[in-house]
Write an enzyme that holds these catalytic residues in place. Structure first.
Site, PDB file in Angstrom:
ATOM      1  N   SER A  92       0.475   7.568   5.591  1.00 38.71           N
ATOM      2  CA  SER A  92       0.371   6.233   6.159  1.00 38.71           C
ATOM      3  C   SER A  92      -0.529   5.390   5.262  1.00 38.71           C
ATOM      4  CB  SER A  92      -0.260   6.329   7.557  1.00 38.71           C
ATOM      5  OG  SER A  92      -0.734   5.064   7.973  1.00 38.71           O
ATOM      6  N   SER A  93      -0.209   4.102   5.165  1.00 40.92           N
ATOM      7  CA  SER A  93      -1.071   3.206   4.372  1.00 40.92           C
ATOM      8  C   SER A  93      -2.468   3.186   4.966  1.00 40.92           C
ATOM      9  CB  SER A  93      -0.489   1.791   4.365  1.00 40.92           C
ATOM     10  OG  SER A  93       0.826   1.835   3.878  1.00 40.92           O
ATOM     11  N   VAL A  99       7.143  11.787   6.170  1.00 44.74           N
ATOM     12  CA  VAL A  99       6.623  12.559   5.036  1.00 44.74           C
ATOM     13  C   VAL A  99       5.154  12.858   5.331  1.00 44.74           C
ATOM     14  CG1 VAL A  99       6.172  12.548   2.541  1.00 44.74           C
ATOM     15  CG2 VAL A  99       8.231  11.451   3.444  1.00 44.74           C
ATOM     16  N   ALA A 146       0.876  -1.185   0.000  1.00 45.40           N
ATOM     17  CA  ALA A 146       0.000   0.000   0.000  1.00 45.40           C
ATOM     18  C   ALA A 146       0.911   1.233   0.000  1.00 45.40           C
ATOM     19  CB  ALA A 146      -0.966  -0.004   1.184  1.00 45.40           C
ATOM     20  N   LEU A 147       1.831   1.220  -0.945  1.00 46.80           N
ATOM     21  CA  LEU A 147       2.926   2.205  -0.943  1.00 46.80           C
ATOM     22  C   LEU A 147       2.416   3.617  -1.204  1.00 46.80           C
ATOM     23  CD1 LEU A 147       5.589   0.131  -2.946  1.00 46.80           C
ATOM     24  CD2 LEU A 147       5.234   0.241  -0.457  1.00 46.80           C
ATOM     25  N   LYS A 196       8.083   7.667  11.147  1.00 46.78           N
ATOM     26  CA  LYS A 196       6.699   7.678  11.659  1.00 46.78           C
ATOM     27  C   LYS A 196       6.568   6.563  12.703  1.00 46.78           C
ATOM     28  CE  LYS A 196       2.881   6.396   9.495  1.00 46.78           C
ATOM     29  NZ  LYS A 196       2.223   5.529  10.515  1.00 46.78           N
ATOM     30  N   GLY A 198       5.583   8.387   1.348  1.00 46.09           N
ATOM     31  CA  GLY A 198       6.536   8.123   2.441  1.00 46.09           C
ATOM     32  C   GLY A 198       7.481   6.998   2.045  1.00 46.09           C
ATOM     33  N   HIS A 199       6.923   5.891   1.532  1.00 46.44           N
ATOM     34  CA  HIS A 199       7.775   4.782   1.078  1.00 46.44           C
ATOM     35  C   HIS A 199       8.653   5.246  -0.090  1.00 46.44           C
ATOM     36  CE1 HIS A 199       4.141   2.480   2.621  1.00 46.44           C
ATOM     37  NE2 HIS A 199       5.115   1.938   3.316  1.00 46.44           N
TER      38      HIS A 199
END
Ligand code: PAF
Length: 283
Positions: A185-186, A176, A32-33, A149, A36-37
């Site tokens: 966040s996912s 981020v 669930a990118l 996070k 942030g990833h």
């Protein structure tokens, strides 16, 4: 981008001569990118010769079966994002294969697995170190990138690397945020439109309440203020907030401007649990 799915395939690839002398960066994820990833992967791509990303929703780290069942899975979009940021290898394990014959990782958490997140998510950090230790053993990275996070997760993984004497460096990367301040966040994907509208209040309230904290203030009083502000927002209920030493995550019972201080917080927004943390300036 090469996609590998089994331990055997990954091991064969990792033993390939073409990796000799190459600097390898690794970004473990649960998919669930989001941006942030992407920021972690871009950094790994910039700093290494080869970047491996794993996407695996690790059942062992979910203390709540519903949370596991509802965790977003967006494999096609993940692959598209990984291609766009020039990831070299995607590892997509299955639970049966990666955990086959593996006992898990025994370590001394120094009590950190039962504090903060650990108090409300029993077993969570054991599940995290189980998978991360296994992934490190298979991927054998030189550098592994983690988002701040999950501030406590980063501290625990650093502790694991130290205790197990693993030959790699953990690279913590800044949170981020959306333009609204909401930490990416996912789980944001699970919020309703109405909840998404109020979710940025978490960051607004914590930054406003914890800007320039006088040493004379007490953590307990500030936590009460945070709770009453957060709980007054529609859909929201604060689960915990804690001020801790940003180096060793020790709980602070008083503020001291000589001690780097981090506020960690978890808030329920409807039935979605969101976490955040900020650095605090003590005056
Ligand atoms: O932070 C995460 O996404 C997960 O906890 C991790 C590190 C990929 C382990 O499953």
């Amino acid at each position: 981008m090469k996609i590998v799915r089994t331990v055997d395939e990954l091991t064969a690839l990792r033993n390939d001569n073409s990796f000799k002398g190459k600097r390898l960066g690794f970004v473990p994820t649960m998919g669930a990118l989001h941006e942030g990833h992407a920021s972690l992967i871009r950094r790994s791509v910039a700093e290494n010769d080869c970047t491996v990303v794993s996407v695996f929703v690790n059942p062992r780290q979910f203390n709540d079966p519903n949370d596991y069942k509802n965790y977003p899975i967006t494999t096609d979009a993940d692959i598209a994002l990984l291609e766009s940021v020039k990831c070299d290898i995607l590892y997509l394990p299955t639970a049966d294969d990666i955990y086959n014959g593996y006992d898990g990782c025994k370590m001394d958490f120094h009590g950190l697995d039962r504090m903060y997140e650990g108090e409300f998510r029993p077993g969570h950090f054991q599940g995290v170190v189980d998978i991360v230790y296994r992934l490190f053993d298979l991927v054998k990275p030189d550098f592994a990138y983690f988002g701040e996070k999950d501030f406590q997760q980063v501290a625990i993984i650093k502790l694991m690397v130290k205790q197990k004497n693993l030959p790699l460096t953990i690279v913590p990367c800044p949170i981020v945020r959306e333009e609204s301040g909401l930490a990416k966040s996912s789980r944001n994907k699970l919020l309703t439109a109405e909840q998404l509208e109020v979710a940025p209040q978490i960051y607004r309230i914590i930054t406003e309440t914890c800007a320039e904290i006088p040493e004379s203030q007490t953590p307990d009083a500030l936590i009460e203020t945070l709770k009453s502000k957060i709980d007054s927002v529609k859909f929201m209920k604060m689960e915990y907030a804690a001020f801790c030493n940003s180096e060793n995550l020790e709980l602070l019972s008083k503020f001291d401007k000589k001690i780097g201080t981090r506020l960690c917080i978890a808030v329920w927004c409807g039935n979605i649990r969101l976490i955040d943390n900020i650095n605090c300036d003590i005056k």
